[in-house]
Design a protein around this motif. Structure first.
Motif, PDB file in Angstrom:
ATOM      1  N   ARG A  27      32.172  64.744  31.489  1.00 11.90           N
ATOM      2  CA  ARG A  27      33.590  64.376  31.472  1.00 11.90           C
ATOM      3  C   ARG A  27      34.418  65.275  32.389  1.00 11.90           C
ATOM      4  NH1 ARG A  27      34.062  63.824  24.858  1.00 11.90           N
ATOM      5  NH2 ARG A  27      33.481  61.611  24.704  1.00 11.90           N
ATOM      6  N   VAL A  30      33.675  64.853  36.195  1.00 10.09           N
ATOM      7  CA  VAL A  30      34.325  63.656  36.722  1.00 10.09           C
ATOM      8  C   VAL A  30      35.798  63.940  36.981  1.00 10.09           C
ATOM      9  CG1 VAL A  30      35.089  61.313  36.134  1.00 10.09           C
ATOM     10  CG2 VAL A  30      32.707  61.991  35.753  1.00 10.09           C
ATOM     11  N   SER A  31      36.434  64.668  36.059  1.00 10.65           N
ATOM     12  CA  SER A  31      37.857  64.981  36.235  1.00 10.65           C
ATOM     13  C   SER A  31      38.107  65.882  37.438  1.00 10.65           C
ATOM     14  CB  SER A  31      38.415  65.650  34.970  1.00 10.65           C
ATOM     15  OG  SER A  31      37.945  66.987  34.841  1.00 10.65           O
ATOM     16  N   PHE A  53      33.454  55.988  32.094  1.00 13.08           N
ATOM     17  CA  PHE A  53      33.723  56.480  33.448  1.00 13.08           C
ATOM     18  C   PHE A  53      33.075  55.560  34.475  1.00 13.08           C
ATOM     19  CE2 PHE A  53      33.882  60.289  30.735  1.00 13.08           C
ATOM     20  CZ  PHE A  53      35.164  60.728  31.035  1.00 13.08           C
ATOM     21  N   SER A  56      32.091  56.368  38.191  1.00 18.77           N
ATOM     22  CA  SER A  56      32.014  57.816  38.412  1.00 18.77           C
ATOM     23  C   SER A  56      30.779  58.445  37.799  1.00 18.77           C
ATOM     24  CB  SER A  56      33.258  58.511  37.836  1.00 18.77           C
ATOM     25  OG  SER A  56      34.424  58.102  38.520  1.00 18.77           O
TER      26      SER A  56
END
Length: 252
Positions: A27, A30-31, A53, A56
């Protein structure tokens, strides 16, 4: 000399990337603009991550406890995702076993734990070197544990596997530097984290979201060793009094 590391536009392979610390790593990466290749055994967890996601995250169901899985996975990455430049060896299992009690299953359990916790990350690290080194700023991150420094009684094999992975990571780092390979090889020494890996107990567990954030921040700083939460204190205690560190960790 330390160099800062940027995950933006990187493709990062995370073993155990759909559950626990691995899920938070996926997570947060990806951010930060990374594309994640999440490896795991549980199809439902992988599918949920991919849906969350979309675009991604690439998912791959694989059991690293199966002989030959690391070789097959590295070959798959080489053929389908050659842009991968970061490997995070996160997947692990822990058996809480009294090895003094005779059991027909205990030898198989030892083999399984060593395969997932030690053989797979060693083989993946080596097999992925040609793929990673084709990029200008690659990295390998091996997640060990404070239990690699001072083991606990009920998880002898897990502790031994993490101690061995710690030793391997140091040697691989030295080999990469001696061979002039531009690969950042980092070890994340993990604290007790609130996941299903460890048993429930009275000890306060570190939130996975913070553990993942600390690991990522350490890689971004270019650290060889990333000490997570209480392992920073354990490191000092062990340096001053190994026996005290062993007593503290024995029944954790």
């Amino acid at each position: 000399m330390r160099h800062s590391f940027d995950f933006n536009n990187k493709t990062v392979l995370v073993t155990g990337g759909a559950r626990g610390i691995g899920l938070e790593l996926s997570r947060q990466l990806v951010s930060k603009g990374a594309h994640v290749i999440a490896i795991g055994r549980d199809a439902a967890s992988l599918d949920a991550l991919a849906m969350q996601f979309h675009g991604s995250v690439t998912i791959m169901q694989a059991d690293l406890g199966t002989p030959g899985s690391a070789r097959a996975l590295s070959q798959w990455v080489r053929e389908t995702r050659p842009e991968c430049s970061v490997l995070i060896n996160n997947a692990a299992i822990m058996h809480h076993t009294d090895l003094t009690v005779d059991s027909p299953a205990r030898l198989a359990a030892i083999s399984a734990e060593i395969t997932v916790n030690l053989t797979a990350p060693l083989q993946l690290s080596v097999a992925m070197l040609p793929v990673l080194s084709a990029h200008p700023a690659p990295a390998i991150v091996n997640i060990t544990s404070g239990l690699a420094i001072a083991p606990k009684r009920e998880a002898a094999v897990y502790c031994a596997s993490k101690a061995a992975l710690r030793s391997f990571t140091r040697s691989l780092r030295d080999q990469c530097r001696a061979s002039k390979l531009p690969i950042q090889v980092s070890e994340a020494v993990m604290t007790l984290v609130d996941t299903t890996l460890s048993r429930a107990g009275s000890f306060r567990k570190y939130p996975p979201v913070r553990a993942a954030a600390d690991l990522i921040a350490g890689v971004e700083r270019g650290l060889d060793e990333i000490w997570i939460e209480k392992t920073k204190l354990l490191r000092i205690v062990h340096r001053l009094s190994p026996e005290l560190a062993y007593r503290i960790m024995r029944d954790r």
